[in-house]
Design an enzyme around this catalytic site. Sequence first.
Site, PDB file in Angstrom:
ATOM      1  N   SER A   6      32.207  41.256  40.975  1.00 41.12           N
ATOM      2  CA  SER A   6      32.673  39.878  41.039  1.00 41.12           C
ATOM      3  C   SER A   6      33.849  39.824  41.995  1.00 41.12           C
ATOM      4  CB  SER A   6      33.126  39.395  39.659  1.00 41.12           C
ATOM      5  OG  SER A   6      34.290  40.106  39.285  1.00 41.12           O
ATOM      6  N   LYS A   7      34.201  38.610  42.327  1.00 44.43           N
ATOM      7  CA  LYS A   7      35.329  38.448  43.239  1.00 44.43           C
ATOM      8  C   LYS A   7      36.596  39.048  42.622  1.00 44.43           C
ATOM      9  CE  LYS A   7      37.912  35.030  45.356  1.00 44.43           C
ATOM     10  NZ  LYS A   7      38.600  34.089  44.489  1.00 44.43           N
ATOM     11  N   GLN A   8      36.751  38.852  41.302  1.00 45.78           N
ATOM     12  CA  GLN A   8      37.935  39.394  40.621  1.00 45.78           C
ATOM     13  C   GLN A   8      38.009  40.912  40.775  1.00 45.78           C
ATOM     14  OE1 GLN A   8      35.822  37.239  39.358  1.00 45.78           O
ATOM     15  NE2 GLN A   8      37.030  35.423  38.861  1.00 45.78           N
ATOM     16  N   THR A  56      33.282  30.505  44.260  1.00 50.09           N
ATOM     17  CA  THR A  56      34.634  31.058  44.090  1.00 50.09           C
ATOM     18  C   THR A  56      34.928  32.127  45.136  1.00 50.09           C
ATOM     19  OG1 THR A  56      33.699  32.550  42.454  1.00 50.09           O
ATOM     20  CG2 THR A  56      34.781  30.583  41.610  1.00 50.09           C
TER      21      THR A  56
END
Length: 291
Positions: A233-235, A16
């Site tokens: 995380s990417k978020q 992701t």
Amino acid sequence: MITPRQYRGRFAPSPTGPLHFGSLVTALASYLEAKSHNGQWLIRIEDLDPLREPPEATGQILNTLDAHGLFPDEPVVFQSRRHSVYQAATEQLLSNGFAYRCTCSRKQLEAHRGKHPLRCREHSRKYFDQPFAIRFALRDEVCHWQDQLLGPQTHIVRAEIDDPVILRKEGFFAYQLAVEVDDIEQGITDVVRGSDLLDMTAQQLQVYRALGATPPRWLHIPVIVNEHGQKLSKQNHAPALDNLNPVQNLFSALVALNQQPPQFLLSGSLEDLLEWGRIHWNRGAVHLTSR
Ligand code: GLU
């Protein structure tokens, strides 16, 4: 005499985004666990969801693992190329009564607290003319299992309410099926992964049994959090790793895993650092608290 199965571990990122520090910690832990058991270590790219995966992410992840000297013992496996295997497993589960077709929308399920208003589990065959997902049929269970790091675990599994989707309405196979199918086929004996997946394990045990396979051992590494206590995380905009600083990155990952690496490793080679990690790997030292 029965010889114990050789240790086979893996790192299985969903692409992701580029690899960040938290995923490097998990990758390194699974690598060192495998290597310190004289085992094999594999990489599997879990690219099942094209809508959430920037096309460049897989290449970035593999480059970063390469730059950090984390080379797999077998060719990398890509889930996006294995749909026919998941299709066969889904058909097997459907025909053995372990899976069912479900036409419910998320809204309908929310409105009924996870119960299926159309009683999909009983009427799986009725609604062929509408788009349907396929779900795994869990059974009610108080599941006890042993984590290699965190110790005894107890998890309540609720039939129907927790039933995971294994094939989405949009036609994509889901993590909750592919992960077991691949771990079984790749002969994975030991799964080391982030503790954000701890709560999935009891459900996954049921999928293993339904597929007639012996589950692996699990070891969940506490997830690395940022200064605000959020999972990297990417978020949460965790920065991508700098591939030009692999020794520093791996050193920091060993520190995060509480392995107490000596300072001199910082001025040595990547290979020396990984070898030190393998020889001194002490899973018992990993902090249990950052989850
Ligand atoms: N692909 C999953 C993830 O990136 C990990 C799967 C697993 O290790 O079981 O979160």
